[in-house]
Design an enzyme around this catalytic site. Structure first.
Site, PDB file in Angstrom:
ATOM      1  N   LYS A   1     -30.507  13.570  -4.983  1.00 21.90           N
ATOM      2  CA  LYS A   1     -31.410  12.927  -5.939  1.00 21.90           C
ATOM      3  C   LYS A   1     -30.802  11.571  -6.262  1.00 21.90           C
ATOM      4  O   LYS A   1     -29.785  11.491  -6.958  1.00 21.90           O
ATOM      5  CB  LYS A   1     -31.574  13.764  -7.207  1.00 21.90           C
ATOM      6  CG  LYS A   1     -32.567  13.139  -8.187  1.00 21.90           C
ATOM      7  CD  LYS A   1     -33.067  14.128  -9.204  1.00 21.90           C
ATOM      8  CE  LYS A   1     -34.204  13.515 -10.025  1.00 21.90           C
ATOM      9  NZ  LYS A   1     -34.854  14.500 -10.905  1.00 21.90           N
TER      10      LYS A   1
ATOM     11  N   ARG B   1     -44.526  31.006  -9.572  1.00 23.10           N
ATOM     12  CA  ARG B   1     -43.538  30.896 -10.635  1.00 23.10           C
ATOM     13  C   ARG B   1     -42.578  32.070 -10.537  1.00 23.10           C
ATOM     14  O   ARG B   1     -43.000  33.221 -10.386  1.00 23.10           O
ATOM     15  CB  ARG B   1     -44.219  30.887 -12.004  1.00 23.10           C
ATOM     16  CG  ARG B   1     -45.091  29.653 -12.234  1.00 23.10           C
ATOM     17  CD  ARG B   1     -44.271  28.396 -12.392  1.00 23.10           C
ATOM     18  NE  ARG B   1     -45.107  27.231 -12.670  1.00 23.10           N
ATOM     19  CZ  ARG B   1     -44.632  25.999 -12.814  1.00 23.10           C
ATOM     20  NH1 ARG B   1     -43.342  25.763 -12.681  1.00 23.10           N
ATOM     21  NH2 ARG B   1     -45.441  24.985 -13.054  1.00 23.10           N
TER      22      ARG B   1
END
Length: 205
Positions: A33, A182
Site C-alpha cells: 500500500k 462478509r
C-alpha cells in the site's frame, strides 16, 4: 516478469483491504500500500499480515490523519513525490492497494486514477453490493477508462444482489470476477475459505 494487480474501490470502508489480503494470500503475492493515511490501528499492512499475507512491503508514506492522502500529507507537513510511488521490483506477483476511491487525490494535482495510468497495471475495482453501488461503480469505471487504465474486472463485497452485480458488469462492459461474502469471525483461515468460494485464482493470472 512480475504480475502486478492494483486493487481500488468505489468508496472507503467497503472491504477493499480484506479483498486485497484475500487476493494476495491466494496468489502468494507481495502486498504493497503506497500511502497509508491514518495510523490509529497500525495501518492496512498490519491488517493484511493478520489475514495471512506473508510478504508485505513498507509504505512509501505513512501519514497520521485518517483522511484523503493529499490532506493528510498537508497536515503532517509532507509533500508526496510521485517518483517514490513507482512500482517496486519483487519476486512473483504484486498486489497494490490504493486508498479510498478512484478519484481520491494523492496530491493537489495527482489523483489515484492518474497514478494507475502511469503504472499501466490492470485494476480490480472492489464494489459493495448495497444500495448506490451501480452509480458509484459505473462512475469509477468511466473515470478509469477515460485515463486508459486497464480494468481486470469488478469484485463485489457483501450479500448477493444479482441485479446490481449483473447490471454493473453489463453496462460497464467489465468482467464480473466474483463476490466476497462478509466474513465473521475474520481471520486468515475464514478469509481464505471465503475467497476460494467467491473467486477463481485463474481469473487473476
Amino acid at each position: 516478469m512480475t504480475r502486478t494487480i492494483v486493487v481500488t474501490g468505489t468508496d472507503t470502508e467497503i472491504g477493499k483491504t480484506v479483498f486485497a489480503a484475500g487476493l494476495a494470500a491466494a496468489l502468494g503475492a507481495t502486498y504493497w500500500k503506497p500511502v497509508q493515511a491514518g495510523l490509529d490501528e497500525g495501518g492496512d499492512g498490519d491488517t493484511v499480515r493478520r489475514l495471512g499475507v506473508a510478504k508485505v512491503l513498507p509504505e512509501a508514506y505513512r501519514l497520521t490523519t485518517p483522511c484523503s492522502p493529499h490532506r493528510a500529507a498537508a497536515i503532517d507537513g509532507v509533500t508526496i513525490d510521485s517518483a517514490r510511488l513507482a512500482l517496486p521490483a519483487v519476486d512473483g506477483p504484486l498486489v497494490v492497494e490504493g486508498a479510498g476511491g478512484v478519484l481520491v487525490p494523492l496530491a493537489d494535482d495527482l489523483l489515484y486514477a492518474d497514478m494507475f495510468a502511469r503504472w499501466g497495471a490492470p485494476v480490480v475495482l472492489v464494489a459493495r453490493t448495497a444500495l448506490g453501488t451501480i452509480n458509484h461503480s459505473l462512475l469509477s469505471i468511466e473515470a478509469l477508462r477515460r485515463r486508459g487504465v486497464p480494468i481486470l474486472g469488478v469484485a463485489f463485497v457483501g450479500e448477493p444482489v444479482e441485479d446490481s452485480e449483473a447490471t454493473i458488469a453489463r453496462i460497464g462492459g467489465v468482467k464480473r470476477l466474483g463476490r466476497l461474502a462478509r466474513v465473521a469471525p475474520l481471520d486468515a483461515g475464514t478469509l481464505a475459505r471465503a475467497f476460494a468460494a467467491g473467486f477463481r485464482t485463474e481469473d487473476f493470472a
